[in-house]
Design a protein around this motif. Structure first.
Motif, PDB file in Angstrom:
ATOM      1  N   THR A  61      15.131  22.139  51.030  1.00  0.00           N
ATOM      2  CA  THR A  61      14.635  20.773  50.795  1.00  0.00           C
ATOM      3  C   THR A  61      14.261  21.304  52.800  1.00  0.00           C
ATOM      4  O   THR A  61      14.906  21.558  53.993  1.00  0.00           O
ATOM      5  N   TYR A  62      12.117  21.011  53.449  1.00  0.00           N
ATOM      6  CA  TYR A  62      11.914  20.824  54.675  1.00  0.00           C
ATOM      7  C   TYR A  62      11.250  19.791  54.448  1.00  0.00           C
ATOM      8  O   TYR A  62      11.067  19.190  53.976  1.00  0.00           O
ATOM      9  N   ASN A  63      11.024  19.365  56.091  1.00  0.00           N
ATOM     10  CA  ASN A  63      10.340  18.193  56.572  1.00  0.00           C
ATOM     11  C   ASN A  63       9.175  18.544  56.079  1.00  0.00           C
ATOM     12  O   ASN A  63       8.478  19.671  56.730  1.00  0.00           O
ATOM     13  N   LEU A  64       8.507  17.415  55.809  1.00  0.00           N
ATOM     14  CA  LEU A  64       6.287  17.832  55.065  1.00  0.00           C
ATOM     15  C   LEU A  64       6.331  18.464  56.257  1.00  0.00           C
ATOM     16  O   LEU A  64       4.751  18.642  56.187  1.00  0.00           O
ATOM     17  N   GLN A  65       6.088  16.966  57.183  1.00  0.00           N
ATOM     18  CA  GLN A  65       5.298  16.894  58.548  1.00  0.00           C
ATOM     19  C   GLN A  65       5.674  18.451  59.488  1.00  0.00           C
ATOM     20  O   GLN A  65       4.307  18.012  59.705  1.00  0.00           O
ATOM     21  N   THR A  66       6.166  19.101  59.548  1.00  0.00           N
ATOM     22  CA  THR A  66       7.135  19.214  60.826  1.00  0.00           C
ATOM     23  C   THR A  66       7.571  21.127  60.350  1.00  0.00           C
ATOM     24  O   THR A  66       7.178  21.512  61.305  1.00  0.00           O
ATOM     25  N   GLY A  67       7.342  20.779  59.066  1.00  0.00           N
ATOM     26  CA  GLY A  67       7.923  22.280  58.731  1.00  0.00           C
ATOM     27  C   GLY A  67       9.587  21.972  58.575  1.00  0.00           C
ATOM     28  O   GLY A  67      10.351  23.357  58.591  1.00  0.00           O
ATOM     29  N   GLU A  68      10.205  21.641  59.309  1.00  0.00           N
ATOM     30  CA  GLU A  68      11.795  21.889  60.563  1.00  0.00           C
ATOM     31  C   GLU A  68      13.004  22.066  58.320  1.00  0.00           C
ATOM     32  O   GLU A  68      12.224  21.288  57.727  1.00  0.00           O
ATOM     33  N   GLY A  69      13.564  23.278  58.446  1.00  0.00           N
ATOM     34  CA  GLY A  69      14.315  23.175  57.764  1.00  0.00           C
ATOM     35  C   GLY A  69      15.109  22.257  57.220  1.00  0.00           C
ATOM     36  O   GLY A  69      16.113  21.768  58.116  1.00  0.00           O
ATOM     37  N   ILE A  70      15.564  21.081  56.191  1.00  0.00           N
ATOM     38  CA  ILE A  70      16.600  19.357  55.892  1.00  0.00           C
ATOM     39  C   ILE A  70      17.575  20.542  55.968  1.00  0.00           C
ATOM     40  O   ILE A  70      19.093  20.211  56.110  1.00  0.00           O
ATOM     41  N   SER A  71      17.992  21.036  54.163  1.00  0.00           N
ATOM     42  CA  SER A  71      18.352  21.730  53.789  1.00  0.00           C
ATOM     43  C   SER A  71      19.369  22.805  54.842  1.00  0.00           C
ATOM     44  O   SER A  71      20.057  23.449  54.575  1.00  0.00           O
ATOM     45  N   ASN A  72      18.656  23.022  55.241  1.00  0.00           N
ATOM     46  CA  ASN A  72      19.122  25.006  56.114  1.00  0.00           C
ATOM     47  C   ASN A  72      18.694  24.702  57.220  1.00  0.00           C
ATOM     48  O   ASN A  72      16.731  25.303  57.447  1.00  0.00           O
ATOM     49  N   PRO A  73      18.832  24.489  58.008  1.00  0.00           N
ATOM     50  CA  PRO A  73      17.901  24.471  59.898  1.00  0.00           C
ATOM     51  C   PRO A  73      16.973  25.113  60.283  1.00  0.00           C
ATOM     52  O   PRO A  73      16.524  25.561  60.643  1.00  0.00           O
ATOM     53  N   ASN A  74      17.791  26.783  59.224  1.00  0.00           N
ATOM     54  CA  ASN A  74      18.057  28.597  59.565  1.00  0.00           C
ATOM     55  C   ASN A  74      16.334  28.847  59.371  1.00  0.00           C
ATOM     56  O   ASN A  74      15.866  29.550  59.391  1.00  0.00           O
TER      57      ASN A  74
END
Length: 126
Positions: A61-74
């Motif tokens: 899962t990813y933040n759709l606006q920033t692209g940051e990984g939610i389920s894996n921050p790497n």
């Protein structure tokens, strides 16, 4: 979402008619397993209002606006500015070669941060 080619790479473009930002664009390549699948992902909203997209195959899962990984921050997605003018959707992109290099660099960094080795052979990653 839908997949759009830019040179040798693909984007995932999402239309969210009820969101503040109605059009969002990310890379279509999943950084987890390099599948071209993000455009077919499940879009959702977290209780705090964060728009998310989950890879339909691996559920990363990813933040759709920033692209940051939610389920894996790497693991992160590249995102791009999108806008509508005269009924047409425009996505601001770097030149094809720069985008390909940036995607490759992002994947290598993601693998390294996750403690995995990444090797690219002709025809794609292994």
């Amino acid at each position: 979402g839908l997949s759009v080619k830019h040179g040798t790479q693909e984007l995932a473009v999402f239309h969210l008619p009820h969101a503040e930002e109605q059009w969002l664009a990310t890379q279509n390549l999943c950084p987890h397993r390099q599948a071209l699948s993000i455009s077919r992902g499940l879009v959702g909203v977290q209780p705090n209002g964060t728009l998310t997209v989950a890879d339909p195959i691996y559920k990363t899962t990813y933040n759709l606006q920033t692209g940051e990984g939610i389920s894996n921050p790497n693991l992160n997605l590249s995102t791009f500015n999108a806008k509508v003018e005269d009924g047409k959707v425009f996505v601001q992109l770097p030149p094809c070669s720069e985008m390909e290099e940036a995607f490759e660099r992002t994947i290598q960094e993601s693998f390294k941060a996750d403690g995995k080795e990444y090797k690219k052979k002709t025809g794609g990653p292994v």
